[in-house]
Write an enzyme that holds these catalytic residues in place. Sequence first.
Site, PDB file in Angstrom:
ATOM      1  N   GLU A 212      28.359  45.816  -8.661  1.00 25.14           N
ATOM      2  CA  GLU A 212      27.209  45.888  -7.757  1.00 25.14           C
ATOM      3  C   GLU A 212      26.280  47.036  -8.147  1.00 25.14           C
ATOM      4  OE1 GLU A 212      30.782  44.439  -5.285  1.00 25.14           O
ATOM      5  OE2 GLU A 212      30.390  45.906  -6.870  1.00 25.14           O
ATOM      6  N   GLY A 265      37.739  57.129  -4.285  1.00 17.94           N
ATOM      7  CA  GLY A 265      36.440  56.735  -3.750  1.00 17.94           C
ATOM      8  C   GLY A 265      36.274  57.026  -2.273  1.00 17.94           C
ATOM      9  N   ARG A 266      37.262  56.645  -1.466  1.00 16.61           N
ATOM     10  CA  ARG A 266      37.124  56.807  -0.023  1.00 16.61           C
ATOM     11  C   ARG A 266      37.340  58.253   0.418  1.00 16.61           C
ATOM     12  NH1 ARG A 266      41.180  53.610  -1.588  1.00 16.61           N
ATOM     13  NH2 ARG A 266      43.354  54.110  -1.144  1.00 16.61           N
ATOM     14  N   HIS A 382      27.981  46.718  26.623  1.00 17.97           N
ATOM     15  CA  HIS A 382      27.222  45.498  26.911  1.00 17.97           C
ATOM     16  C   HIS A 382      27.499  44.395  25.891  1.00 17.97           C
ATOM     17  CE1 HIS A 382      24.834  47.571  30.032  1.00 17.97           C
ATOM     18  NE2 HIS A 382      25.031  48.629  29.247  1.00 17.97           N
ATOM     19  N   LYS A 492      37.467  40.866  -7.381  1.00 11.59           N
ATOM     20  CA  LYS A 492      36.502  41.244  -8.419  1.00 11.59           C
ATOM     21  C   LYS A 492      36.772  40.470  -9.708  1.00 11.59           C
ATOM     22  CE  LYS A 492      35.813  46.029  -6.841  1.00 11.59           C
ATOM     23  NZ  LYS A 492      35.951  47.454  -7.211  1.00 11.59           N
TER      24      LYS A 492
END
Length: 529
Positions: A212, A265-266, A382, A492
């Site tokens: 990406e 990464g995280r 709501h 992937k």
Amino acid sequence: MTPAQFSSAWQTVAAARTRLAGCRMTDLFAADPQRAARLTLDVAGLHVDLSKHLLDDAALAALLALAEAAELPRWRTALFAGEPINNSEGRPALHTALRDASPEPILVNGQDIKPGVAAMRRQIADLADAVRSGRRVGASGQRFTRVVNLGIGGSYWGPALALEALHELATPDIRIDFVSNVDPAPLKRLLAQCEPERTLFLVSSKSFGTTETLYNYQAARAFMTGQLAEGVDRHFVAVTASPDKARALGFAHDAIVTFPEWVGGRYSLWSAIGLPAAIGLGAQCFAQLLEGAAAMDRHFLSAPPAHNLPLLLGLLDVWYASFWGFGSRALLPYDQGLRLLPTYVQQLAMESDGKGVDRDGQPLDYPTCPVIWGGNGNDGEHTFYQLLHQGPATIPAEFLVCTRPDVELPGHRQRLVAQCLAQAEALLTGFDAPDKPHARCPGNRPSTMFLLPGMTPQLLGALLACHEHRTFTSGVLWRVNPFDQFGVELGKRLAGTLERELGGQGVPGAAHDASTAALLDSARGRLGD
């Protein structure tokens, strides 16, 4: 401890769950007037109430014993010491070292990593200051007024969350945008709006193997090449653990900011991946963000288990998912600046602990990570709170609200805090309506309450580090490796084959199930229309 000792401790917790099957939390409060005070913690600026949980002292003691049986203290020490606890990939998980300002060295393969971390932090600060001050300019000599981060997953959520949460501290002179996924619409819209001479692209990818990000980089590069007569390189900066790949893609030597390979990464906000936040907020604010995380690190390392906030939260996560069978957890910030927090924690927890095998590859026979979901709490009242109050499934909820005064809009903050506290109280006490069963709310639904005095870089850092350490704690008790993510890779690989087939290329040996084959044929025809 031995597997038998762990199994015994697990069975003790299971027995506590059975004993509490009919427990009403209101009875626990009635029996212990000090329950709220005893189960409220103040840590690194966070005021956290853990009293509204289906837990008594004996059950908590059993969970603490389970943590000992799982050798949590040993795993925690190994985490901070840089041991290769990511056993499937043979490397450490040293995100804590990125914010460790102590003088003690941390050795990985005999080398102290502290000097490299310090150099990275200087590089972040220097580049952020250069962009903010106008010392770093584009090809035409104009200063940058727009910075676009191209990155996905951990290269997106952390910096985006930090900028939203701390928006009041952000410079008004530079707009920070994020383009993460490969849907063409966001990038097309952004390119149509930007001034090329004043736009800087940060291309954030650990390996430069993320499809990406590569697609978006190539498209942005082509656009800028078509718009600028020369000097396109001045408008692109790579943020990566693979500098050789960045150079091969055309990034200039002084336009590559690196971070270590052992940064997951995280867990990467604290690294050079946080550069968008450092540019938007300033290097000092970014340093304070790291200081807040480091304060939570010290607490997690040194606080007694019964008063250790991330440890207790991790135990509750295991308690509800594995013993009560609660399949999800709702994260409900009553602060618009924290609207991305549920998604950030979703990646952190579900990518870390969403595993069905233990760290040795053996199948697990108990549930692990629940589904993490949520959104702005006031808006949620709501939309989905109906399910929280009257749905057949119990969903533990986690509320966060800032209690700072709001002098510009008097009354708003007070009402917001009131609504947040009211929802937690309603989940606890419920509402009995003998003559109107459709109006009955059963109550007895657990929740955690975070009261924040305001949103500062230090508080945000502490909050995010707390979520990291609770995720680590639950992962250790579930005996999973919270630092790999092989489930992400399968799709992937399949996407690469399907992409070539959609383009009309034959792929030798490619075979699909009947549904995918039919969808492939249909999509191929539609893409060609």
